[in-house]
Write a protein that holds these residues in place. Sequence first.
Motif, PDB file in Angstrom:
ATOM      1  N   THR A  36     -57.090  31.519  15.745  1.00 61.08           N
ATOM      2  CA  THR A  36     -58.394  31.791  16.335  1.00 61.08           C
ATOM      3  C   THR A  36     -58.246  31.983  17.840  1.00 61.08           C
ATOM      4  O   THR A  36     -57.186  31.717  18.410  1.00 61.08           O
ATOM      5  CB  THR A  36     -59.375  30.627  16.045  1.00 61.08           C
ATOM      6  OG1 THR A  36     -60.688  30.999  16.469  1.00 61.08           O
ATOM      7  CG2 THR A  36     -58.963  29.357  16.793  1.00 61.08           C
ATOM      8  N   HIS A  37     -59.294  32.436  18.490  1.00 56.33           N
ATOM      9  CA  HIS A  37     -59.294  32.560  19.947  1.00 56.33           C
ATOM     10  C   HIS A  37     -59.475  31.168  20.544  1.00 56.33           C
ATOM     11  O   HIS A  37     -60.233  30.355  20.000  1.00 56.33           O
ATOM     12  CB  HIS A  37     -60.416  33.489  20.397  1.00 56.33           C
ATOM     13  CG  HIS A  37     -60.299  33.923  21.837  1.00 56.33           C
ATOM     14  ND1 HIS A  37     -60.624  33.098  22.896  1.00 56.33           N
ATOM     15  CD2 HIS A  37     -59.884  35.102  22.383  1.00 56.33           C
ATOM     16  CE1 HIS A  37     -60.423  33.740  24.031  1.00 56.33           C
ATOM     17  NE2 HIS A  37     -59.970  34.965  23.749  1.00 56.33           N
ATOM     18  N   LYS A  38     -58.802  30.905  21.649  1.00 62.04           N
ATOM     19  CA  LYS A  38     -58.867  29.554  22.220  1.00 62.04           C
ATOM     20  C   LYS A  38     -60.281  29.173  22.660  1.00 62.04           C
ATOM     21  O   LYS A  38     -60.596  27.981  22.738  1.00 62.04           O
ATOM     22  CB  LYS A  38     -57.898  29.421  23.393  1.00 62.04           C
ATOM     23  CG  LYS A  38     -58.173  30.313  24.591  1.00 62.04           C
ATOM     24  CD  LYS A  38     -57.095  30.096  25.657  1.00 62.04           C
ATOM     25  CE  LYS A  38     -57.330  30.934  26.892  1.00 62.04           C
ATOM     26  NZ  LYS A  38     -56.249  30.752  27.906  1.00 62.04           N
ATOM     27  N   SER A  39     -61.139  30.150  22.882  1.00 69.61           N
ATOM     28  CA  SER A  39     -62.518  29.849  23.262  1.00 69.61           C
ATOM     29  C   SER A  39     -63.325  29.301  22.083  1.00 69.61           C
ATOM     30  O   SER A  39     -64.382  28.689  22.274  1.00 69.61           O
ATOM     31  CB  SER A  39     -63.203  31.094  23.829  1.00 69.61           C
ATOM     32  OG  SER A  39     -63.293  32.109  22.844  1.00 69.61           O
ATOM     33  N   ASN A  40     -62.840  29.536  20.862  1.00 68.53           N
ATOM     34  CA  ASN A  40     -63.536  29.047  19.671  1.00 68.53           C
ATOM     35  C   ASN A  40     -62.956  27.746  19.136  1.00 68.53           C
ATOM     36  O   ASN A  40     -63.551  27.117  18.247  1.00 68.53           O
ATOM     37  CB  ASN A  40     -63.460  30.097  18.543  1.00 68.53           C
ATOM     38  CG  ASN A  40     -64.118  31.405  18.928  1.00 68.53           C
ATOM     39  OD1 ASN A  40     -65.110  31.423  19.647  1.00 68.53           O
ATOM     40  ND2 ASN A  40     -63.557  32.511  18.449  1.00 68.53           N
ATOM     41  N   ALA A  41     -61.803  27.354  19.651  1.00 70.12           N
ATOM     42  CA  ALA A  41     -61.053  26.249  19.056  1.00 70.12           C
ATOM     43  C   ALA A  41     -61.811  24.919  19.086  1.00 70.12           C
ATOM     44  O   ALA A  41     -61.852  24.192  18.089  1.00 70.12           O
ATOM     45  CB  ALA A  41     -59.701  26.103  19.749  1.00 70.12           C
ATOM     46  N   LYS A  42     -62.429  24.582  20.214  1.00 66.33           N
ATOM     47  CA  LYS A  42     -63.125  23.297  20.325  1.00 66.33           C
ATOM     48  C   LYS A  42     -64.278  23.206  19.339  1.00 66.33           C
ATOM     49  O   LYS A  42     -64.497  22.162  18.714  1.00 66.33           O
ATOM     50  CB  LYS A  42     -63.621  23.083  21.754  1.00 66.33           C
ATOM     51  CG  LYS A  42     -62.517  22.793  22.762  1.00 66.33           C
ATOM     52  CD  LYS A  42     -63.100  22.474  24.132  1.00 66.33           C
ATOM     53  CE  LYS A  42     -61.985  22.146  25.114  1.00 66.33           C
ATOM     54  NZ  LYS A  42     -62.520  21.818  26.471  1.00 66.33           N
ATOM     55  N   ALA A  43     -65.043  24.287  19.214  1.00 67.39           N
ATOM     56  CA  ALA A  43     -66.191  24.284  18.316  1.00 67.39           C
ATOM     57  C   ALA A  43     -65.756  24.099  16.865  1.00 67.39           C
ATOM     58  O   ALA A  43     -66.433  23.415  16.083  1.00 67.39           O
ATOM     59  CB  ALA A  43     -66.979  25.583  18.468  1.00 67.39           C
ATOM     60  N   ILE A  44     -64.612  24.667  16.492  1.00 69.52           N
ATOM     61  CA  ILE A  44     -64.119  24.515  15.125  1.00 69.52           C
ATOM     62  C   ILE A  44     -63.744  23.064  14.856  1.00 69.52           C
ATOM     63  O   ILE A  44     -64.060  22.505  13.804  1.00 69.52           O
ATOM     64  CB  ILE A  44     -62.909  25.441  14.883  1.00 69.52           C
ATOM     65  CG1 ILE A  44     -63.364  26.905  14.884  1.00 69.52           C
ATOM     66  CG2 ILE A  44     -62.224  25.103  13.560  1.00 69.52           C
ATOM     67  CD1 ILE A  44     -62.232  27.908  14.785  1.00 69.52           C
ATOM     68  N   ILE A  45     -63.078  22.427  15.825  1.00 72.67           N
ATOM     69  CA  ILE A  45     -62.665  21.031  15.647  1.00 72.67           C
ATOM     70  C   ILE A  45     -63.875  20.107  15.536  1.00 72.67           C
ATOM     71  O   ILE A  45     -63.904  19.186  14.714  1.00 72.67           O
ATOM     72  CB  ILE A  45     -61.754  20.595  16.806  1.00 72.67           C
ATOM     73  CG1 ILE A  45     -60.436  21.374  16.773  1.00 72.67           C
ATOM     74  CG2 ILE A  45     -61.468  19.084  16.741  1.00 72.67           C
ATOM     75  CD1 ILE A  45     -59.549  21.148  17.986  1.00 72.67           C
ATOM     76  N   THR A  46     -64.885  20.339  16.374  1.00 75.02           N
ATOM     77  CA  THR A  46     -66.038  19.436  16.414  1.00 75.02           C
ATOM     78  C   THR A  46     -67.085  19.733  15.349  1.00 75.02           C
ATOM     79  O   THR A  46     -67.738  18.819  14.834  1.00 75.02           O
ATOM     80  CB  THR A  46     -66.711  19.477  17.791  1.00 75.02           C
ATOM     81  OG1 THR A  46     -67.094  20.833  18.101  1.00 75.02           O
ATOM     82  CG2 THR A  46     -65.762  18.981  18.873  1.00 75.02           C
ATOM     83  N   SER A  47     -67.244  21.016  14.992  1.00 72.73           N
ATOM     84  CA  SER A  47     -68.331  21.389  14.079  1.00 72.73           C
ATOM     85  C   SER A  47     -67.864  21.992  12.756  1.00 72.73           C
ATOM     86  O   SER A  47     -68.677  22.239  11.876  1.00 72.73           O
ATOM     87  CB  SER A  47     -69.269  22.384  14.773  1.00 72.73           C
ATOM     88  OG  SER A  47     -69.778  21.845  15.972  1.00 72.73           O
ATOM     89  N   GLY A  48     -66.567  22.258  12.639  1.00 75.81           N
ATOM     90  CA  GLY A  48     -66.051  22.830  11.408  1.00 75.81           C
ATOM     91  C   GLY A  48     -65.999  24.352  11.439  1.00 75.81           C
ATOM     92  O   GLY A  48     -66.493  24.988  12.366  1.00 75.81           O
ATOM     93  N   PHE A  49     -65.396  24.919  10.422  1.00 79.64           N
ATOM     94  CA  PHE A  49     -65.253  26.369  10.326  1.00 79.64           C
ATOM     95  C   PHE A  49     -66.555  27.030   9.877  1.00 79.64           C
ATOM     96  O   PHE A  49     -67.323  26.454   9.111  1.00 79.64           O
ATOM     97  CB  PHE A  49     -64.160  26.735   9.316  1.00 79.64           C
ATOM     98  CG  PHE A  49     -62.765  26.472   9.798  1.00 79.64           C
ATOM     99  CD1 PHE A  49     -62.077  27.419  10.540  1.00 79.64           C
ATOM    100  CD2 PHE A  49     -62.142  25.270   9.499  1.00 79.64           C
ATOM    101  CE1 PHE A  49     -60.784  27.182  10.979  1.00 79.64           C
ATOM    102  CE2 PHE A  49     -60.840  25.015   9.927  1.00 79.64           C
ATOM    103  CZ  PHE A  49     -60.166  25.972  10.670  1.00 79.64           C
ATOM    104  N   LYS A  50     -66.769  28.244  10.366  1.00 85.15           N
ATOM    105  CA  LYS A  50     -67.866  29.069   9.892  1.00 85.15           C
ATOM    106  C   LYS A  50     -67.256  30.182   9.052  1.00 85.15           C
ATOM    107  O   LYS A  50     -66.464  30.982   9.553  1.00 85.15           O
ATOM    108  CB  LYS A  50     -68.652  29.658  11.065  1.00 85.15           C
ATOM    109  CG  LYS A  50     -69.429  28.627  11.874  1.00 85.15           C
ATOM    110  CD  LYS A  50     -70.241  29.288  12.974  1.00 85.15           C
ATOM    111  CE  LYS A  50     -71.045  28.258  13.745  1.00 85.15           C
ATOM    112  NZ  LYS A  50     -71.857  28.889  14.841  1.00 85.15           N
TER     113      LYS A  50
END
Length: 213
Positions: A36-50
């Motif tokens: 993934t793009h590093k700008s999306n990485a934190k959101a994936i860890i905290t909120s899960g995959f979309k």
Amino acid sequence: MSLTFNGWETLFDGKRRLKPGQAPKRGRGYTMFHGTHKSNAKAIITSGFKPSAGGTLGPGVYCSRDLNKATAYPALCAPNDRVVFRLLVRVGKVKRIDGQGMNLINTWHQNGYDTAWLPSSMGRPEEDCVWDPKRLTVVGIEHCTDTQVKKDLENLIKQRGKGVSVSATPSQAECKICGKSTQPQTAHVLQKCWGCGTLICHFMDKHVCRDKS
């Protein structure tokens, strides 16, 4: 008191990984990768995959056991902006998409499958598509050229592992829920069971809901 199975029963192969042509078996947990793009990485860890709206295998979360494939994603992205997650994936019921299975390439979930598996062929790496994002757990950062970003993401993964109790030896940890030992960088993420509300760990071998009615 009756017992109702509403979770999973999983067999783990230790640190062994499937070979490129080896089919994932129903009910097992496997190490896979997702770029993934590093700008999306934190959101994936905290909120899960979309889940993506579409793709080769239709809607779902795409991942692969082939690290080189995951490292090449996102396609329209500078290499230094890419982050590759190391995942634990509980595949559930798997549909192999080749030969006669091609007729279910976009409708496998509607036919009762949790994961679609497209084997490697003619130089094309294998890939998997998982319908339910809750079947994927980020357990580490496999690739990230930005040292600070990688450190921040690894710390975030540790913080999310609220069920991990670190022992006197810094390199060891034990999950309070599943009791398995793990490295700090693969801290276990806990959530409430969707059936009974009990706190569960994705690394549990088995979870059974208790029906109090």
